[in-house]
Write an enzyme that holds these catalytic residues in place. Structure first.
Site, PDB file in Angstrom:
ATOM      1  N   SER A 206       0.859  -1.182   0.000  1.00 16.21           N
ATOM      2  CA  SER A 206       0.000   0.000   0.000  1.00 16.21           C
ATOM      3  C   SER A 206       0.901   1.241   0.000  1.00 16.21           C
ATOM      4  O   SER A 206       1.848   1.316   0.775  1.00 16.21           O
ATOM      5  CB  SER A 206      -0.881  -0.011   1.251  1.00 16.21           C
ATOM      6  OG  SER A 206      -1.653   1.161   1.306  1.00 16.21           O
TER       7      SER A 206
ATOM      8  N   ALA B 125       2.867   2.084  -2.437  1.00  9.85           N
ATOM      9  CA  ALA B 125       4.065   1.895  -3.274  1.00  9.85           C
ATOM     10  C   ALA B 125       3.976   2.695  -4.574  1.00  9.85           C
ATOM     11  O   ALA B 125       4.998   3.076  -5.146  1.00  9.85           O
ATOM     12  CB  ALA B 125       4.263   0.410  -3.585  1.00  9.85           C
ATOM     13  N   GLY B 126       2.746   2.922  -5.059  1.00 11.44           N
ATOM     14  CA  GLY B 126       2.588   3.731  -6.279  1.00 11.44           C
ATOM     15  C   GLY B 126       1.786   3.055  -7.380  1.00 11.44           C
ATOM     16  O   GLY B 126       1.752   3.540  -8.507  1.00 11.44           O
ATOM     17  N   LYS B 127       1.092   1.980  -7.050  1.00 12.57           N
ATOM     18  CA  LYS B 127       0.345   1.223  -8.068  1.00 12.57           C
ATOM     19  C   LYS B 127      -0.702   2.104  -8.763  1.00 12.57           C
ATOM     20  O   LYS B 127      -0.747   2.183  -9.994  1.00 12.57           O
ATOM     21  CB  LYS B 127      -0.351   0.005  -7.427  1.00 12.57           C
ATOM     22  CG  LYS B 127       0.603  -0.958  -6.741  1.00 12.57           C
ATOM     23  CD  LYS B 127      -0.129  -2.111  -6.089  1.00 12.57           C
ATOM     24  CE  LYS B 127      -1.041  -1.739  -4.941  1.00 12.57           C
ATOM     25  NZ  LYS B 127      -0.352  -1.114  -3.782  1.00 12.57           N
TER      26      LYS B 127
ATOM     27  N   SER C 132      -2.228  -7.571  -3.841  1.00 12.64           N
ATOM     28  CA  SER C 132      -2.024  -8.988  -4.202  1.00 12.64           C
ATOM     29  C   SER C 132      -0.753  -9.562  -3.579  1.00 12.64           C
ATOM     30  O   SER C 132       0.217  -9.852  -4.278  1.00 12.64           O
ATOM     31  CB  SER C 132      -2.030  -9.193  -5.724  1.00 12.64           C
ATOM     32  OG  SER C 132      -1.538  -8.105  -6.455  1.00 12.64           O
TER      33      SER C 132
END
Ligand code: ADP
Length: 190
Positions: A22, A24-26, A94
């Site tokens: 969470s 991280a930049g997705k 995930s």
């Protein structure tokens, strides 16, 4: 609505799966990639973990079983879209390697993007204030704090978001899509 004249004859869909902690930049990279692909006239859909938990995966929690089920459902929808020639961008923590691999096996065209930022960096960013709550014990089973994150072993792309700009990270993803022939190569970087 989209301008149909700008729509490309997309021959083949693909699932681009962004995984990482969470913060991280997705989502940020997904949005950038989505925008660029739309400008280029591709059909794109985003399946964002947070949004999906409001509908498709409503009622699922954060136990291992529920997380696996969450990913399985997202994978199922991604596969349906991709086989209809949509570029699907999935943004979901995930955390479990096995279910990511399972999804890869059943998804004909699949690219894994490891959005890599250390726990320390993610916690410093604390985009949604969730790390603070997890540290305070207000949220249980929080990935990276009291729940595992299994890093991908062979991702097609790795974005190191504490070293790269958003544009650099997104460019890596777009370049890989070009390299693998899912989109047409462009001359200039972003
Ligand atoms: P996630 O979806 O993984 O939970 P977010 O995209 O919501 O994470 O938040 C990531 C944060 O990190 C944002 O504030 C974003 O601006 C910042 N950031 C810094 N560098 C990058 C990068 N190279 N790629 C993506 N996000 C970055």
């Amino acid at each position: 609505m989209y301008d149909k004249s700008r729509m490309r004859q997309q021959e083949c869909g693909v699932t681009v799966w962004f995984t990482g902690l969470s913060g991280a930049g997705k989502t940020t990279i997904c949005q950038f990639v989505e925008k660029e692909l739309r400008i280029q006239g591709y059909r794109v859909e985003v399946l964002d973990g947070d949004a999906v938990r409001q509908n498709l995966c409503k009622g699922l929690g954060f136990s291992k079983e529920d997380r696996v089920e969450n990913i399985r459902r997202i994978g199922f929808v991604a596969q349906l879209l991709a086989r209809n020639n949509v570029i699907v961008l999935v943004s979901a923590i995930s955390p479990y390697r096995q279910i990511r691999e399972e999804v890869r096996q059943i998804t004909p065209f699949f690219i894994e993007v490891y959005v890599n930022a250390s726990l320390e960096v993610c916690e410093q960013r604390d985009v949604k204030g969730l790390y603070k709550k997890a540290r305070a014990g207000e949220i249980k089973h929080f990935t990276g704090i009291d729940d595992p994150y299994e890093i991908p072993l062979c991702p097609e792309v790795e974005c190191k978001t504490n070293e790269e700009s958003v544009a650099q990270s997104a460019t890596k993803v777009l370049k890989k899509l070009e390299e693998l022939g899912y989109i047409v190569a462009r001359m200039n970087d972003l």
